[in-house]
Write an enzyme that holds these catalytic residues in place. Sequence first.
Site, short mmCIF file in Angstrom:
data_model
loop_
_atom_site.label_atom_id
_atom_site.label_comp_id
_atom_site.label_asym_id
_atom_site.label_seq_id
_atom_site.Cartn_x
_atom_site.Cartn_y
_atom_site.Cartn_z
N ARG A 85 1.30 -6.61 -0.13
CA ARG A 85 0.48 -7.95 0.16
C ARG A 85 0.68 -8.78 -1.14
O ARG A 85 0.86 -9.45 -1.68
CB ARG A 85 -1.01 -7.34 0.71
CG ARG A 85 -1.74 -8.78 0.87
CD ARG A 85 -2.40 -7.97 1.55
NE ARG A 85 -3.96 -9.48 1.67
CZ ARG A 85 -4.72 -9.64 1.13
NH1 ARG A 85 -5.44 -8.63 0.32
NH2 ARG A 85 -5.58 -10.57 0.85
N HIS A 97 1.57 -12.55 -2.56
CA HIS A 97 0.63 -13.26 -2.86
C HIS A 97 1.49 -13.91 -4.08
O HIS A 97 1.55 -15.02 -4.44
CB HIS A 97 -0.02 -13.08 -3.33
CG HIS A 97 -1.22 -12.91 -1.86
ND1 HIS A 97 -2.67 -13.05 -1.53
CD2 HIS A 97 -0.67 -12.20 -0.41
CE1 HIS A 97 -3.33 -13.50 -0.24
NE2 HIS A 97 -2.00 -12.23 0.54
N GLY A 106 6.57 -18.55 -7.20
CA GLY A 106 7.42 -17.22 -6.99
C GLY A 106 7.73 -16.37 -7.39
O GLY A 106 6.45 -15.86 -8.06
N ASN A 123 -7.51 -14.02 -2.51
CA ASN A 123 -6.88 -12.63 -3.07
C ASN A 123 -7.47 -11.57 -4.00
O ASN A 123 -7.31 -10.35 -4.37
CB ASN A 123 -6.19 -13.51 -5.18
CG ASN A 123 -4.31 -13.91 -4.51
OD1 ASN A 123 -3.87 -13.69 -3.96
ND2 ASN A 123 -4.99 -14.44 -5.49
N HIS A 145 2.51 -6.18 8.91
CA HIS A 145 0.85 -6.08 8.92
C HIS A 145 0.93 -4.70 9.62
O HIS A 145 -0.46 -4.38 10.07
CB HIS A 145 0.79 -7.40 9.58
CG HIS A 145 -0.15 -8.38 9.24
ND1 HIS A 145 -0.44 -9.28 9.46
CD2 HIS A 145 -0.41 -8.35 7.26
CE1 HIS A 145 -0.50 -9.89 8.00
NE2 HIS A 145 -0.19 -9.65 6.93
N THR A 146 2.26 -3.76 9.63
CA THR A 146 1.98 -2.23 10.31
C THR A 146 1.50 -1.64 9.53
O THR A 146 1.17 -0.35 9.74
CB THR A 146 3.26 -2.19 10.90
OG1 THR A 146 3.06 -0.93 11.17
CG2 THR A 146 4.57 -1.98 9.43
N ASP A 182 -2.75 -2.33 13.26
CA ASP A 182 -2.14 -1.49 13.86
C ASP A 182 -2.75 -0.13 14.18
O ASP A 182 -3.76 0.48 13.64
CB ASP A 182 -0.66 -1.36 14.37
CG ASP A 182 -0.07 -0.90 13.38
OD1 ASP A 182 -0.64 -0.04 12.96
OD2 ASP A 182 0.76 -0.88 12.84
N THR A 221 -1.26 2.17 13.42
CA THR A 221 -0.59 3.28 12.82
C THR A 221 -1.20 2.86 11.26
O THR A 221 0.21 2.41 10.64
CB THR A 221 0.60 3.91 13.24
OG1 THR A 221 1.40 2.73 12.76
CG2 THR A 221 0.36 4.51 14.14
N ASP A 267 6.22 1.05 11.00
CA ASP A 267 6.03 1.75 12.38
C ASP A 267 6.90 0.01 12.67
O ASP A 267 5.96 -0.63 12.79
CB ASP A 267 6.31 2.91 13.05
CG ASP A 267 4.51 2.77 13.43
OD1 ASP A 267 4.26 1.49 12.42
OD2 ASP A 267 4.06 3.72 13.39
#
Length: 319
Positions: free
Chosen positions: A67, A71, A77, A99, A196-197, A240, A242, A247
């Site tokens: 993440r 960000h 950049g 943040n 976002h897994t 999720d 897990t 995954d």
Amino acid sequence: MRDNKMVWANLLCMIMLMHAVVGLPYNVRGLSMSYYMKSCPTAEQIVKNSVNNALQADPTLAAGLIRMLFHDCFIEGCDASILLDSTSENNAEKDSPGNLSLRGYEIIDDAKQEIENACPRVVSCADILAMAARDAVFWAGGPYYQIPKGRFDGKRSKIEDTKNLLPPSLNASQLIQAFGQRGFSPRDVVALSGAHTLGVARCSSFKARLNTPDSSVDSSFANTLSKTCSAGDNAEQPLDATRNDFDNAYFNALQMNSGVLFSDQTLFNTPVTRNLVIGYAFNQSEFFFDFQKAMRKMSKLNVKNSSQGEVRKHCHCLN
């Protein structure tokens, strides 16, 4: 030692990557796979060791590192501007409300200190962050991918620039437009959303879905989200089932209308991205392959050269 359930998927992705790397323009704006081969050959191993040690102690930091790279790259950049501290004269990016929940700064600092001891003023913080995010993906069970190095650290970090961060209220069309302005395809958007897994979302980022009728949320899952939010805006909901494993469970959740964020669930409910979600839910190796390609593209966003940046001695302040 981590579960080996992803070994074959990772092996397949690495084989596919070997075929894909031929001819790719890794010299973009001075970047090179062998950038530190002579000047600091141990740099990548030092970063990997710092990441692995930290994640063994706290697996949730894998999501934090990925993440943090997002960000960083989406503002000025990939130039480590997210790492700079505010001063009495300047409010930096890291103090923006969007943040404040970022985690993993200490991992970058630890790696930087060790690298400085081995190769003073050679390896940029921007490269360390890009490598650390890559290593976090692999540690959590995701694909391994090579990235070119040679980024320089930016000299600007302004809190007002964080208006370009993408809120969780965007629909698929808005996401495609925002990413498209940076050179990403709809396939890239869905693949990168698969990050976002890993990790969690705070209630404040999804409670709006509970306050107004939202047919895209499974009713049973809506009850789960409501229960989470009963503990307050800072209560956390895994993205999720897990949360610490890289995954394709995230895409399976979207198919069941169990995406936590509106910006996630919209990918399944929108025709232009729906089949990509279905494909990744069915074929994890396809997701891994597309993800590593999109991450390499992400890591090359608006990189700084030597005339635009510097190699910081300490990642949290300018030289």
